[in-house]
Design a protein around this motif. Structure first.
Motif, short mmCIF file in Angstrom:
data_model
loop_
_atom_site.label_atom_id
_atom_site.label_comp_id
_atom_site.label_asym_id
_atom_site.label_seq_id
_atom_site.Cartn_x
_atom_site.Cartn_y
_atom_site.Cartn_z
N VAL A 172 -8.54 -11.19 3.52
CA VAL A 172 -7.42 -11.95 3.17
C VAL A 172 -6.75 -12.30 4.30
O VAL A 172 -6.09 -13.76 4.48
N LEU A 173 -6.26 -11.68 5.38
CA LEU A 173 -5.41 -11.92 6.38
C LEU A 173 -6.42 -12.98 7.45
O LEU A 173 -5.47 -14.02 7.87
N ARG A 174 -7.46 -12.71 7.37
CA ARG A 174 -8.53 -13.66 8.22
C ARG A 174 -8.26 -15.24 7.73
O ARG A 174 -8.32 -15.99 8.08
N GLU A 175 -8.22 -15.19 6.41
CA GLU A 175 -8.02 -16.46 5.66
C GLU A 175 -6.70 -17.13 5.83
O GLU A 175 -6.43 -18.12 5.37
N GLY A 176 -5.76 -16.46 6.45
CA GLY A 176 -4.48 -16.76 6.17
C GLY A 176 -3.46 -16.81 5.30
O GLY A 176 -2.53 -17.56 4.99
N ASP A 177 -3.72 -15.68 4.38
CA ASP A 177 -2.95 -15.41 2.97
C ASP A 177 -2.23 -14.36 3.35
O ASP A 177 -2.10 -13.70 4.22
N LEU A 178 -1.09 -14.42 2.15
CA LEU A 178 -0.53 -13.31 1.86
C LEU A 178 -1.04 -12.01 1.54
O LEU A 178 -1.70 -12.37 0.24
N LEU A 179 -0.83 -10.86 2.04
CA LEU A 179 -1.40 -9.44 1.55
C LEU A 179 -0.19 -8.89 1.14
O LEU A 179 0.76 -8.54 2.23
N ALA A 180 0.00 -8.07 0.13
CA ALA A 180 0.86 -7.04 0.00
C ALA A 180 0.28 -5.51 -0.51
O ALA A 180 -0.64 -5.72 -0.99
N ILE A 181 1.33 -4.73 0.14
CA ILE A 181 0.80 -3.22 -0.01
C ILE A 181 2.07 -2.65 -0.71
O ILE A 181 3.13 -2.89 0.03
N PHE A 182 1.97 -1.68 -1.33
CA PHE A 182 2.79 -0.58 -1.60
C PHE A 182 2.70 0.64 -0.64
O PHE A 182 2.14 1.66 -1.21
N PRO A 183 3.34 0.95 0.40
CA PRO A 183 2.93 1.91 1.38
C PRO A 183 3.40 3.22 0.62
O PRO A 183 2.72 4.44 1.25
N GLU A 184 3.99 3.59 -0.41
CA GLU A 184 4.35 4.86 -0.85
C GLU A 184 3.09 5.29 -1.60
O GLU A 184 3.07 6.67 -1.85
N GLY A 185 1.98 4.55 -1.89
CA GLY A 185 0.90 5.01 -2.41
C GLY A 185 0.84 5.23 -4.11
O GLY A 185 -0.08 5.24 -4.67
N ALA A 186 2.10 5.23 -4.62
CA ALA A 186 2.25 5.30 -6.16
C ALA A 186 3.68 4.95 -6.67
O ALA A 186 4.44 5.03 -5.46
N ILE A 187 3.54 4.93 -7.87
CA ILE A 187 5.05 4.65 -8.46
C ILE A 187 5.94 5.50 -8.25
O ILE A 187 5.55 6.90 -8.70
N THR A 188 7.02 5.53 -7.78
CA THR A 188 8.27 6.78 -7.68
C THR A 188 8.06 7.27 -9.11
O THR A 188 8.56 6.59 -10.06
N ARG A 189 8.60 8.74 -9.19
CA ARG A 189 8.75 9.56 -10.36
C ARG A 189 10.38 9.72 -10.65
O ARG A 189 10.47 10.23 -11.55
N ASP A 190 11.01 9.53 -9.56
CA ASP A 190 12.39 9.89 -9.47
C ASP A 190 13.39 8.75 -9.11
O ASP A 190 14.55 8.95 -8.86
N GLY A 191 12.88 7.54 -9.06
CA GLY A 191 13.66 6.65 -8.52
C GLY A 191 13.99 6.19 -7.06
O GLY A 191 14.20 5.24 -6.61
#
Length: 644
Positions: free
Chosen positions: A534-553
């Motif tokens: 994706v980056l090689r093609e010059g596009d935007l890549l999104a990542i959620f570094p926490e790895g999972a949805i928060t369980r306590d906010g």
């Protein structure tokens, strides 16, 4: 984006402010004068042939068809050449040449009006078609060269609005002037020349717009170059299918515009003034829809409006059938009698709303083509669009004529067109799911949440970048889509693809599923390889570094996935910046987890537990160069954005 556009990127807060800036205002009034002159000339000539001249070789019933065909013929023959010239030479130079040509054509036309010589005026129709063919690629290639990505929608909306207002004024004035006793022809002749001179004078103030491909060798063979332009456009799938979408809009619009006189006379039982009123309502609707695009899109290229426009076009085209099919046959009505009947207001509302949604449909598509086309051959892509538009309008005339000859009434023709529009739009949105995805994100961010974005200028409008964001809910990715003017590819936990509806949407968005290295090492490595691609093609890549949805906010510790992506990207010579983001106030909403009895966390229960239109936000921070990135630094940046 040019230096001029970059300097002026924050110089205005709304699209009308562009009319006070030299990079836009002279161009706007130049194209406005040209469109008005085109239509003043053509409509005056049509009225003259229909009502004032008796020509055995061109009966009145054929006059409109012949004039329309002659005007559109140059688009088929010379659009490819015009696109090449626009890419090769300074666009301002091309504009001034075209306006000089317009003065010469209108001088010949003035002689034709004085002599009432239909043959000379038909030749001028062809030449004015050539004038418009040469101006077409410049018209849409100039804007992305002087406006930045966040101004394109507003700029296109202004141009689209101005064009339809100019068409309306040109036709009204042309019809009034040519009907003046004794002096009508002379008055039209003078008006055409004066408008051409005004357009040329204003064009002198347009700033330089340098050539984007000065080394281009022009191919003067229009047939081989037309085929080459279509192949060039086909090279970018999203752009080419958007060209088809715009051409379909011209097909759709041509059906209604061509039938207004007959619709007014045979179905609504009105006179010529009623036909003119329909044109006025249609033009006003297009203008309002075009101007609304910037407001509804948060000043970015929001193609989520395209499905909304398509839905509205079909709904009101179909309702126009029901509104007009049962009208009683009465003696021919004037304007006052027509507007005095309540049933006719529904007809006018349908026409106005149909055209308003057509404006919402077309403006974002034009802006997308301008934004996604390579600058070096943008004008040739737009030339391909003009060629396709011409083919579709010709097809519209042929198909509408065949249906009417087969026994369709005009309301039935409108019904058929509305249903066909729904089928074609659905097909296009399945071929290019980005439209549908942006529509869903637009709806969510406007009607489920009150979504406020701060710092969106930090999202790059071109080039590769990694977006890192906290993970609060199941629709975080959808909200990020709504905030970005460009498509985003998401690296997401594979388990979210099992969620009904959302999983289907994320598959349409080509999100990259990732499993933990322990659970599936092959899938883990494959996900990172896709992310680097994706980056090689010059596009935007999104990542959620926490790895999972928060369980306590609360913000959870960032994992090292972003470091692995950057390391593999660096190994291939790619150095993307990282953009920190923070979604705010989503915790406790319908799509996030929330603690319930017995300490369990659940999501998507009690839809209105926070009320309607829950206020949420996205804060975007300045980019971090990849060499400086550490998980702890990014976490601190996101935490800081959450606190602001």
């Amino acid at each position: 984006m040019t230096a001029t556009a970059a300097i002026a990127s924050d110089a205005h807060t709304h699209q009308f402010a562009l009319l006070g800036q030299r990079r836009f205002a002279p161009f706007f009034w130049t194209q406005f004068a040209g469109a008005a002159n085109d239509n003043l000339f053509k409509f005056a000539f049509t009225v003259m042939v229909t009502y004032q001249l008796q020509l055995s070789w061109m009966p009145p019933a054929m006059a409109g068809l012949a004039i329309g065909a002659l005007f559109i013929l140059p688009f088929l023959l010379f659009s490819a050449t015009a696109g090449q010239l626009t890419d090769k030479y300074d666009k301002t130079r091309i504009i001034r040449f075209v306006k000089n040509l317009e003065i010469a054509i209108m001088a010949i036309a003035a002689w034709g009006f004085f002599r009432a010589d239909a043959a000379v005026l038909l030749g001028c129709v062809f030449l004015m078609g050539l004038h418009s063919t040469l101006f077409g690629p410049v018209k849409f290639a100039y804007l992305p060269q002087v406006l930045n990505a966040r101004e394109l929608t507003g700029g296109n909306g202004m141009v689209e609005m101005g064009t339809f207002v100019a068409i309306l004024l040109g036709q009204v004035v042309g019809g009034l002037l040519v009907a003046l006793p004794q002096v009508g022809h002379a008055t039209v002749a003078v008006a055409c020349v004066l408008l051409a001179l005004v357009g040329r004078g204003v064009a002198q103030a347009i700033p330089p717009a340098p050539a984007t491909d000065p080394g281009l060798v022009v191919n003067w063979n229009p047939f081989s170059e037309t085929w080459r332009n279509l192949k060039l456009a086909h090279g970018n799938v999203v752009v080419f299918r958007s060209l088809l979408g715009i051409s379909w809009m011209w097909f759709f619009g041509a059906v209604f515009l061509s039938q207004f006189p007959s619709f007014a006379k045979e179905v609504l039982h009105g006179n010529e003034q009623v036909a003119s009123l329909l044109l006025v309502v249609f033009s006003i609707g297009i203008g309002i829809g075009s101007l609304l695009c910037e407001t509804l899109s948060r000043r970015q290229v929001e193609i989520g409006l395209v499905p909304l426009g398509a839905i509205g076009m079909s709904v009101f085209a179909i309702d126009l059938y029901f509104a007009s099919r049962g009208l009683p046959a009465v003696p021919e009505m004037g304007l006052g009698a027509f507007v005095g009947q309540a049933a006719h207001w529904r007809v006018m509302a349908d026409l106005g709303l149909l055209s308003l949604f057509a404006g919402l449909y077309s403006v974002p598509m034009y802006a997308l083509i301008q934004l996604r086309s390579q600058p070096t051959h943008r004008a040739r892509i737009i030339a391909a669009n003009n060629i396709l538009n011409a083919f579709f309008m010709i097809a519209s005339s042929v198909i509408a004529g065949a249906l009417l000859k087969a026994g369709f009434t005009i309301p039935q023709l409108f019904l058929f067109t509305g249903i066909a529009n729904a089928v074609v739009a659905f097909y296009i949105f399945m071929l290019v799911p980005e439209y549908l995805l942006r529509f869903v994100s637009w709806l969510l961010s406007h009607f489920i949440y009150r979504f406020r974005i701060r710092g969106d200028e930090h999202i790059p409008t071109e080039g590769a970048a990694v977006l890192v964001c906290n993970h609060v809910s199941f629709i975080d990715a959808v909200l990020l889509m709504a905030a970005s003017p460009r498509p985003i590819r998401f690296l997401m936990d594979h388990r979210i693809f099992r969620v009904p509806v959302l999983g289907w949407l994320f598959k349409l968005a080509k999100a990259i599923p990732i499993a933990s290295q322990r659970d599936d090492p092959v899938a883990y490595e494959r996900a990172f390889a896709q992310a680097v691609e994706v980056l090689r093609e010059g596009d935007l890549l999104a990542i959620f570094p926490e790895g999972a949805i928060t369980r306590d906010g609360a913000l959870q510790p960032f994992k090292g996935g972003v470091m692995k992506i950057l390391a593999e990207a660096h190994a291939e010579g790619i150095d993307p910046p990282v953009i920190p983001m923070a979604l705010t106030n989503l915790w406790g909403s319908f799509f996030s987890r929330v603690e319930v009895r017995e300490g369990k966390n659940v999501a998507m229960v009690q839809p209105f537990r926070r009320g309607l239109f829950s206020r949420v936000g996205l804060h975007v921070g300045p980019m971090v160069q990849s060499a400086e990135v550490q998980p702890e630094l990014l976490q601190a940046r996101v935490q800081g954005l959450l606190a602001t």
